[in-house]
Design a protein around this motif. Structure first.
Motif, short mmCIF file in Angstrom:
data_model
loop_
_atom_site.label_atom_id
_atom_site.label_comp_id
_atom_site.label_asym_id
_atom_site.label_seq_id
_atom_site.Cartn_x
_atom_site.Cartn_y
_atom_site.Cartn_z
N GLY A 1 0.75 -1.18 0.08
CA GLY A 1 -0.01 0.06 -0.01
C GLY A 1 1.03 1.29 -0.08
O GLY A 1 0.60 2.15 -0.85
N LEU A 2 2.02 1.39 0.87
CA LEU A 2 2.71 2.42 0.84
C LEU A 2 3.42 2.62 -0.61
O LEU A 2 3.63 3.51 -0.92
CB LEU A 2 3.92 2.15 1.80
CG LEU A 2 3.45 2.13 3.47
CD1 LEU A 2 4.82 1.90 4.22
CD2 LEU A 2 3.00 3.73 3.66
N ALA A 3 3.84 1.62 -1.07
CA ALA A 3 4.57 1.51 -2.42
C ALA A 3 3.58 1.98 -3.43
O ALA A 3 3.95 2.68 -4.33
CB ALA A 3 5.25 0.02 -2.73
N TRP A 4 2.22 1.48 -3.39
CA TRP A 4 1.26 1.98 -4.44
C TRP A 4 1.09 3.40 -4.44
O TRP A 4 1.29 4.23 -5.29
CB TRP A 4 0.18 1.29 -4.30
CG TRP A 4 -0.84 1.25 -5.36
CD1 TRP A 4 -1.00 0.60 -6.49
CD2 TRP A 4 -2.10 2.28 -5.26
NE1 TRP A 4 -2.18 1.09 -7.31
CE2 TRP A 4 -2.79 2.27 -6.35
CE3 TRP A 4 -2.28 3.49 -4.36
CZ2 TRP A 4 -3.77 2.87 -6.69
CZ3 TRP A 4 -3.75 3.96 -4.56
CH2 TRP A 4 -4.24 3.80 -5.93
N SER A 5 0.79 3.87 -3.21
CA SER A 5 0.69 5.27 -2.81
C SER A 5 1.79 6.38 -3.34
O SER A 5 1.65 7.28 -3.94
CB SER A 5 0.25 5.61 -1.61
OG SER A 5 -0.88 4.96 -1.02
N TYR A 6 2.98 5.92 -3.13
CA TYR A 6 4.04 6.55 -3.27
C TYR A 6 4.29 6.50 -4.69
O TYR A 6 4.65 7.38 -5.50
CB TYR A 6 5.40 6.02 -2.38
CG TYR A 6 6.84 7.10 -2.78
CD1 TYR A 6 6.93 8.02 -2.22
CD2 TYR A 6 7.56 6.31 -3.77
CE1 TYR A 6 7.94 8.64 -2.40
CE2 TYR A 6 8.61 7.04 -4.22
CZ TYR A 6 9.13 8.28 -3.48
OH TYR A 6 10.13 8.75 -3.80
N PHE A 7 4.17 5.31 -5.57
CA PHE A 7 4.38 5.43 -6.89
C PHE A 7 3.54 6.23 -7.69
O PHE A 7 3.99 6.79 -8.57
CB PHE A 7 4.26 3.82 -7.36
CG PHE A 7 4.38 3.61 -8.67
CD1 PHE A 7 5.66 3.61 -9.56
CD2 PHE A 7 3.17 3.49 -9.64
CE1 PHE A 7 5.64 3.58 -10.88
CE2 PHE A 7 3.34 3.36 -11.14
CZ PHE A 7 4.72 3.34 -11.70
N LYS A 8 2.20 6.28 -7.28
CA LYS A 8 1.06 6.93 -7.88
C LYS A 8 1.53 8.45 -7.91
O LYS A 8 1.25 9.33 -8.91
CB LYS A 8 -0.07 6.67 -7.26
CG LYS A 8 -1.24 7.05 -7.98
CD LYS A 8 -2.53 6.80 -7.62
CE LYS A 8 -3.73 7.08 -8.52
NZ LYS A 8 -4.91 7.61 -7.87
N LYS A 9 2.00 8.89 -6.79
CA LYS A 9 2.45 10.36 -6.88
C LYS A 9 3.62 10.68 -7.34
O LYS A 9 3.88 11.73 -7.64
CB LYS A 9 2.38 10.79 -5.24
CG LYS A 9 0.99 10.49 -4.76
CD LYS A 9 0.96 11.23 -3.18
CE LYS A 9 -0.22 10.86 -2.61
NZ LYS A 9 -0.22 10.65 -1.39
N ASN A 10 4.63 9.70 -7.56
CA ASN A 10 5.81 9.98 -7.80
C ASN A 10 6.66 9.44 -8.85
O ASN A 10 7.79 9.25 -9.15
CB ASN A 10 6.89 9.61 -6.55
CG ASN A 10 6.46 10.58 -5.35
OD1 ASN A 10 6.82 12.03 -5.35
ND2 ASN A 10 6.02 9.99 -4.30
N SER A 11 5.80 8.47 -9.77
CA SER A 11 6.24 7.80 -10.93
C SER A 11 7.17 8.43 -11.76
O SER A 11 8.01 7.71 -12.37
CB SER A 11 5.05 6.84 -11.42
OG SER A 11 4.19 7.85 -12.05
N ALA A 12 6.73 9.62 -12.06
CA ALA A 12 7.75 10.24 -13.16
C ALA A 12 9.00 10.60 -12.73
O ALA A 12 9.97 10.62 -13.43
CB ALA A 12 6.76 11.58 -13.34
N GLU A 13 9.40 10.68 -11.30
CA GLU A 13 10.70 11.04 -10.93
C GLU A 13 11.54 9.60 -10.57
O GLU A 13 12.90 9.93 -10.16
CB GLU A 13 10.47 12.03 -9.60
CG GLU A 13 9.60 12.99 -9.60
CD GLU A 13 9.02 13.36 -8.25
OE1 GLU A 13 9.79 12.95 -7.15
OE2 GLU A 13 8.53 14.13 -8.44
#
Length: 167
Positions: free
Chosen positions: A121-133
């Protein structure tokens, strides 16, 4: 298709919240109630409910703990008696021991599954907001494309998300 027609056609609806959000509408108070964005919206005869892995595993843990306590309490009654008094109850005692041991294993397995769900869940949330970086390697790790083990998730996710190593 309208929401009513979709529910009617399938006698209910199970749909990821993000899809529900895009297709129909946001749900008032969704985030305030602590539901993660990767929840599934479930509409049935029971009304509107949400499902997400951490909740399901938490409920599994509660059931396993209750079963352990119940079986152990029943075994306590036999522990207080002399061997000659319980000899005829051997099959029931054996069953209670198996239930107790099974519950302990279930609790342990559920604890690991719950931890992994939380990390995912942490990874999913972080990825969703920061995937471009993120680098391709970090994307593959967070999306679990390379069969990331639980041990690796415990070690790598905190570093990727919080830039902190955990010993």
């Amino acid at each position: 298709m309208s929401l009513y027609e979709e529910i009617k056609a399938h006698r209910g609806l199970d749909i990821p919240y993000t899809e529900f959000l895009n297709k129909y509408s946001p749900v008032k108070g969704f985030y305030e109630k602590g539901h993660p964005e990767y929840s599934t919206v479930c509409i049935s005869l029971w009304g509107l409910q949400y499902r997400f892995p951490e909740h399901d595993f938490s409920n599994d843990m509660i059931i396993a703990i209750e079963q352990l306590i119940k079986s152990d309490n029943e075994l306590d009654e036999y522990r207080k008696k002399q061997h000659n008094q319980i000899f005829k109850s051997r099959n029931n005692i054996s069953l209670l021991i198996r239930k107790t041991e099974s519950s302990k294993r279930h609790i342990m397995q559920t604890a690991f599954s719950l931890l992994e769900c939380y990390l995912n869940g942490l990874a999913w949330s972080y990825f969703k907001k920061n995937s471009a970086e993120l680098s391709k390697r970090k994307v593959d790790t967070l999306q679990d494309k390379s069969n990331v083990t639980l041990r690796d998730k415990i070690r790598k996710y905190p570093y990727i998300i919080f830039n902190e190593h955990i010993d």
